[in-house]
Each structure stands twice: as C-alpha cells, then as structure tokens.
Design a protein around this motif. Structure first.
Motif, PDB file in Angstrom:
ATOM      1  N   VAL A 141      -7.399  -1.067   0.651  1.00  0.00           N
ATOM      2  CA  VAL A 141      -7.491  -0.298   1.895  1.00  0.00           C
ATOM      3  C   VAL A 141      -6.135   0.335   2.221  1.00  0.00           C
ATOM      4  O   VAL A 141      -6.052   1.532   2.569  1.00  0.00           O
ATOM      5  N   VAL A 142      -5.046  -0.449   2.123  1.00  0.00           N
ATOM      6  CA  VAL A 142      -3.707   0.059   2.454  1.00  0.00           C
ATOM      7  C   VAL A 142      -3.315   1.224   1.548  1.00  0.00           C
ATOM      8  O   VAL A 142      -2.815   2.261   2.010  1.00  0.00           O
TER       9      VAL A 142
ATOM     10  N   PRO B 166      -1.259   6.832   4.900  1.00  0.00           N
ATOM     11  CA  PRO B 166      -0.289   7.809   4.375  1.00  0.00           C
ATOM     12  C   PRO B 166       0.969   7.098   3.876  1.00  0.00           C
ATOM     13  O   PRO B 166       1.308   5.998   4.323  1.00  0.00           O
ATOM     14  N   HIS B 167       1.679   7.742   2.928  1.00  0.00           N
ATOM     15  CA  HIS B 167       2.936   7.181   2.430  1.00  0.00           C
ATOM     16  C   HIS B 167       3.929   7.060   3.586  1.00  0.00           C
ATOM     17  O   HIS B 167       4.226   8.024   4.279  1.00  0.00           O
ATOM     18  N   SER B 168       4.414   5.854   3.765  1.00  0.00           N
ATOM     19  CA  SER B 168       5.384   5.601   4.843  1.00  0.00           C
ATOM     20  C   SER B 168       5.989   4.229   4.618  1.00  0.00           C
ATOM     21  O   SER B 168       5.547   3.464   3.757  1.00  0.00           O
ATOM     22  N   LEU B 169       7.016   3.921   5.412  1.00  0.00           N
ATOM     23  CA  LEU B 169       7.633   2.604   5.330  1.00  0.00           C
ATOM     24  C   LEU B 169       6.631   1.524   5.729  1.00  0.00           C
ATOM     25  O   LEU B 169       6.629   0.428   5.152  1.00  0.00           O
ATOM     26  N   VAL B 170       5.770   1.836   6.703  1.00  0.00           N
ATOM     27  CA  VAL B 170       4.744   0.877   7.135  1.00  0.00           C
ATOM     28  C   VAL B 170       3.804   0.556   5.981  1.00  0.00           C
ATOM     29  O   VAL B 170       3.469  -0.608   5.737  1.00  0.00           O
TER      30      VAL B 170
ATOM     31  N   TYR C 258       5.531  -1.779   3.443  1.00  0.00           N
ATOM     32  CA  TYR C 258       5.630  -3.178   3.858  1.00  0.00           C
ATOM     33  C   TYR C 258       4.261  -3.858   3.930  1.00  0.00           C
ATOM     34  O   TYR C 258       4.139  -5.053   3.637  1.00  0.00           O
ATOM     35  N   LEU C 259       3.235  -3.102   4.317  1.00  0.00           N
ATOM     36  CA  LEU C 259       1.890  -3.676   4.307  1.00  0.00           C
ATOM     37  C   LEU C 259       1.444  -3.978   2.873  1.00  0.00           C
ATOM     38  O   LEU C 259       0.826  -5.021   2.609  1.00  0.00           O
TER      39      LEU C 259
ATOM     40  N   SER D  30       3.250  -7.046   1.787  1.00  0.00           N
ATOM     41  CA  SER D  30       2.684  -8.248   2.415  1.00  0.00           C
ATOM     42  C   SER D  30       1.380  -8.654   1.725  1.00  0.00           C
ATOM     43  O   SER D  30       1.114  -9.847   1.536  1.00  0.00           O
ATOM     44  N   GLY D  31       0.569  -7.665   1.334  1.00  0.00           N
ATOM     45  CA  GLY D  31      -0.660  -7.965   0.603  1.00  0.00           C
ATOM     46  C   GLY D  31      -0.376  -8.621  -0.737  1.00  0.00           C
ATOM     47  O   GLY D  31      -1.045  -9.587  -1.131  1.00  0.00           O
ATOM     48  N   VAL D  32       0.647  -8.102  -1.445  1.00  0.00           N
ATOM     49  CA  VAL D  32       1.049  -8.692  -2.722  1.00  0.00           C
ATOM     50  C   VAL D  32       1.512 -10.134  -2.530  1.00  0.00           C
ATOM     51  O   VAL D  32       1.165 -11.040  -3.298  1.00  0.00           O
TER      52      VAL D  32
END
Length: 478
Positions: free
Chosen positions: A346-347, A352-356, A359-360, A363-365
């Motif tokens: 989903v992420v 869109p490509h961004s710093l958020v 990091y998401l 975090s999933g990894v």
C-alpha cells in the motif's frame, strides 16, 4: 548450593561456550550474506570508477551466485558430516570461508566475482546445515532450543555487523574501492571458526554411529548435569543406532515412506522461510528505499536498522522458544509477515515519493523483520536440527537446506527484476504466497518442543507411518 546445581551450571557454561565457538560459522554466514547489500551500490559503478560495472541483471547474478554455492555446500556438507564427522567438515568449511573472502575482495571482474562468491557460498551453505546439527546433537533437550537459536542469533548478528561496517566504511572513506574492504572483513570469522573447532567435542551420536562408544560416554559425561543423565542418554542413542544400523547409502537411508514425507516437510519449510522474501529485504533494502527517493548513503545507514531489529528480535525469540510451541511461533510470525507485506504494498503503490513514504516503508520492513527473526528464522533452524533421524540427519538436513538455498537464489535473482517491473505490487505477490505457507504449516507441521532427539524420531515415525493418530498439540507440545 548442591553438587547437582553446581554440575548443572558447569555443564550449561560448557554448552554455551561450545555453541559460541561453533556459531562462528553462522557469524560468517550472516556477514557474507549481509555485506552484499552495502557492496552492491559501489560494484554497480563503472570499472573506471572502481566498480565492476554491474547491471540489474548481473547484480542478480552476483547476489545469487553465493546462494547457489550455498545449495551445493549444504547438500554435500550434510553427507560428508555423516561420514567424517561434523568437526572435520567445519574445519574444511573455515578454509573455504577464508579463500572465498580473499577472492571476492580482490576480484578483478564480474565473472571472477561470481566464481569466488560461489566458493564462499559453499562454505556458507555447508555451515548452515552443519552448525545447527552439531549443536543439537551436543545439547540436552532443556537447552537445545536456545542453543540452536544461538546459531540464528549469530547469523543476524553477522548481518548487522555487515550493515554497520558497510555504512561506517562508506561514511568514513570516500573511496569507490571501499567495497573490497567490506568483503575482506569476512576473513575474521573464518579464522575464529577454524581455531575454535579445536576446542569443541565430537558429537556423541556420531561417535556411537561409528562404534566409538567409550568416547561418546566421555563426551556426554562432560556436557550433562549428572552421570546418570549421561548414561541414560547414551543407552537411548545406542538403542536407536542399533535399530538404524542396517541403513547405508542414500537409498538405504531414505528407503521408507515416512522418511520421504518428513523430507518433504523439511523442503516445504525451506520454501516457507525463503518466500517470506526475507533475503530480498536483507540484500535489497537500500534498493527498496532508493525507490522512495532516499539517497545511497542514507539508505545504507537506514539499513543498519534491519540488523539491529533482527538481533533484538532473535534474542526475544531465544527466550520465547522454550515457552511456546515451535508451530505456534511459526504461525504467529507468518501472520504478521503477511500484514507487513500488505502494508508495504500500500505504501509503495499508493503514496507519493516523500520522506514520509521512505520512513513508512522502512517501518514496514522493520516490523516484517522483527517477526520474521523472532518467530520464523529461529524455528526453521531448530526444526532442521530436530526433525530428522540420527542415521540420516546429515543427509536429510543437507538436502532440505540445499533446496532452501535454491529457493533463496530464486528470490534473490527474481526480486530486483520484479521490483523494476511490478514496483510495490511485488509485496502483494509475496503476501499471497505466504498465505499459502500458513495453510501448509497449519496442516502439516508437527510439534517437537520438550522431546529428546530419540523421542522426536519415534514420534515422527509413528505419525508419518500412520501407526498412531498424531495431534499437532501432542505430548509436551505446550
């Protein structure tokens, strides 16, 4: 403090020291599989810039060459360890570790790198099949789960060391040749393994299989809490070996249907662990993060989180494994892995490509790796050391782990191609595969917690010969 308590503490210290020495092979395994993620970005540079000019296709070839070597090494190390003993095989593998590390560090071109990575893979694969077996055959049932899991701890510690070393060297030395030093560091665990093997006792089960009963008794006396416990276990081992003495050769060792069914489960578990996609994360996390717009050095530093989380998760897994059933841990891990992969899909697909997004994705990894290394990785290596009978343990473990490495190679080779073609949809594909793995484990995976290796063998024979009804929560399971 009683004499029995003193003896128990002394034998426990000896077993932990043996495991620490033996798992130098696992440390090398972890470092050699993890360091490629830090070296690949530099190896893709043109030869004039200090790299090897790798393309996406040759990246897959270089990454997977070690893994195909691992399949070869696991298969033959298993058979050789049955014939010549676990210690002799591990000494030979230590020499291969050293030769492979030197060869990859000085490789002048792509194909030299592929060949030396294959040699290194033979050592890695051989260690992966031999180290857990040796520890399991030396450990008492109450210690076996945690001691065998120490092998998994050293694997992830080696990977963590590789990530930290790669990021540190890349940050400190602005040189396109730094990847060669990353690879050369693998010499250290190779030397430690070779030297350490001179201080580890021979497997008592292997000694009995070769008729060296007096030596087996001496070994057991030194690593069990009481002489009575050692004598009782020796009698069990002798009785089991007498039953199996007529087995010889590959066909002789696998001449009963229950053994083939058990081997099929061992191979199936290799599919389960590799098609979680764990090594795609280990090898290609920088590539995944660069897909979100993160820079190379930042991606390498972020990858350290993989190693740290894996080590912490494995330590927790070592504590939990003697409290939960193997089966329960595996199913819990697979369930969370599926959820984490859906989250990643989903992420990467819908943000869109961004710093958020970066990091998401990270975090999933990390959630994926936490449950993978806490619940799935330790259980796999423990089951590979427990499931198979003494007379064919090396052979069956070798075959199972060899196919495990082939599955690993398939994932490592295909993942960068899938990521370039399918993008984030790749993780939805892995999630579907892992739902199938949950079904497989629910239907077929037996429980081995709390049983001696001889009791496990009897249980497996009863279940897969159809001689008695088996329940997944059978004796001592919980």
């Amino acid at each position: 403090m009683s004499n029995n308590q003193n003896a128990s503490r002394a034998s426990s210290k000896i077993l932990w020291r043996i495991a620490a020495i033996t798992t130098m092979g696992s440390l090398g395994f972890g470092y050699d599989t993890g360091v490629i993620s830090g070296a690949l970005p530099f190896m893709t540079l043109d030869a004039s810039q200090g790299g090897l000019g790798l393309t996406p296709m040759t990246e897959g070839v270089v990454a997977s060459s070690l893994i195909f070597g691992g399949a070869f090494g696991a298969l033959f190390a298993g058979q050789l360890s049955d014939r010549y003993g676990r210690l002799g095989v591990l000494k030979a593998l230590a020499i291969l570790f050293a030769l492979g590390a030197l060869g990859t560090a000085v490789a002048p071109g792509i194909w030299t790198m592929v060949i030396t990575r294959f040699i290194l893979g033979i050592a890695v694969g051989g260690a992966s099949s031999t180290v857990p077996v040796l520890i399991a055959e030396l450990a008492a049932p109450k210690h076996r789960g945690r001691l065998v899991c120490q092998s998994e701890l050293m694997i992830v510690s080696g990977q963590c060391l590789a990530y930290v070393t790669s990021a540190g060297l890349a940050h400190l030395f602005d040189s396109p040749f730094i990847w060669r030093y990353m690879l050369a560091i693998a010499l250290i665990p190779a030397v430690l393994l070779y030297v350490g093997m001179h201080f580890v006792p021979t497997s008592p089960r292997w000694l009995v299989s070769k008729g060296r009963i007096a030596e087996a008794k001496t070994t057991l006396t030194g690593i069990r809490d009481t002489q009575r416990e050692a004598d009782r276990e020796l009698k069990e081992i002798i009785a089991q070996c007498n039953v199996e003495r007529h087995h010889s050769g590959v066909l002789g060792k696998l001449n009963e249907p229950w053994l083939l069914k058990l081997l099929a489960i061992g191979i199936g578990l290799g599919f389960v662990i590799q098609f979680t996609g764990v090594n795609a994360f280990m090898y290609y996390t920088p590539m995944i993060l660069k897909e979100t717009g993160m820079g190379t050095n930042a991606a390498l530093i972020a990858t350290i989180g993989n190693g740290v989380v894996s080590v912490i998760a494995t330590l927790i897994g070592m504590w939990v494994i003697n409290r939960m059933g193997r089966r329960s841990m595996l199913l819990l891990g697979l369930t969370v892995v599926v959820l984490a992969q859906i989250f990643l899909g989903v992420v990467l697909n819908f943000m869109p490509h961004s710093l958020v997004q970066s990091y998401l994705a990270l975090s999933g990894v990390l959630v994926f790796l936490f449950f993978m290394q806490m619940c799935i990785g330790p259980v796999y290596w423990l089951l590979m050391s427990e499931l198979f009978p003494t007379h064919a343990r090396g052979l069956m473990n070798g075959i199972s782990v060899s196919v495990f490495w082939i599955f690993n190679a398939i994932v490592a080779f295909v993942f960068p191609v899938l990521l370039s073609v399918m993008g984030g949809m790749t993780f939805f594909l892995f999630a579907v595969v892992n739902i199938g793995s949950i079904i497989f484990c629910t239907l077929w995976l037996p429980e081995t917690k709390g049983l001696t290796l001889e009791e496990i063998e009897q249980q497996m024979k009863q279940r897969f010969s159809g001689r008695s009804k088996w329940r997944a929560v059978d004796v001592k399971a919980y």
